[in-house]
Design a protein around this motif. Structure first.
Motif: not given
Length: 130
Positions: A2-17
């Motif tokens: 799944s992928d979600r984007n917002s207005g924060q171009p600096d931080a992008r988190l990859l979440y593993f579970d």
């Protein structure tokens, strides 16, 4: 995946579970704090996600007594040891000699371990720490 984007171009988190339900919960938590996030639930998907999503950090939820931790560490060493990695869940890398040695040998940037609480707010704090 799944992928979600917002207005924060600096931080992008990859979440593993490995539990897809937890990934959906992470998406909800990230949406509330407007943090771009992509989730994966299989170690093999980490490589592609790092390449295509370009995360600035990875938060990996790991559980004790499973070889999954070593698989995630191995994948992270291949995709980019420079991507900061925060481990969440019941695995404390500082107390697991084998993991600590492997991480050090591979030169990974592991920022530490956090325990996830049961509340959405606890999850949001873990996401922000990553």
């Amino acid at each position: 995946m799944s992928d979600r984007n917002s207005g924060q171009p600096d931080a992008r988190l990859l979440y593993f579970d490995e539990q897809p339900v937890s990934c959906m919960r992470a998406i909800d938590a990230a949406d509330d704090i407007r943090l771009p996030i992509q989730t994966v639930s299989h170690p093999k998907a980490l490589h592609d996600a790092c390449r295509t999503f370009g995360p600035t950090a990875v938060l990996a939820v790991l559980r004790p007594g499973d070889l999954l931790a070593l698989r995630v560490i191995a994948v992270m060493s291949v995709v980019g040891p420079r991507i900061p990695l925060l481990v969440a869940g019941d695995v404390d890398i500082s107390r697991d000699r084998a993991l600590r040695t492997k991480v050090k040998t591979l030169g990974l940037d592991v920022r530490g371990s956090v325990r996830l609480g049961g509340s959405l707010r606890d999850l949001q704090l873990a996401l922000l720490c990553a």
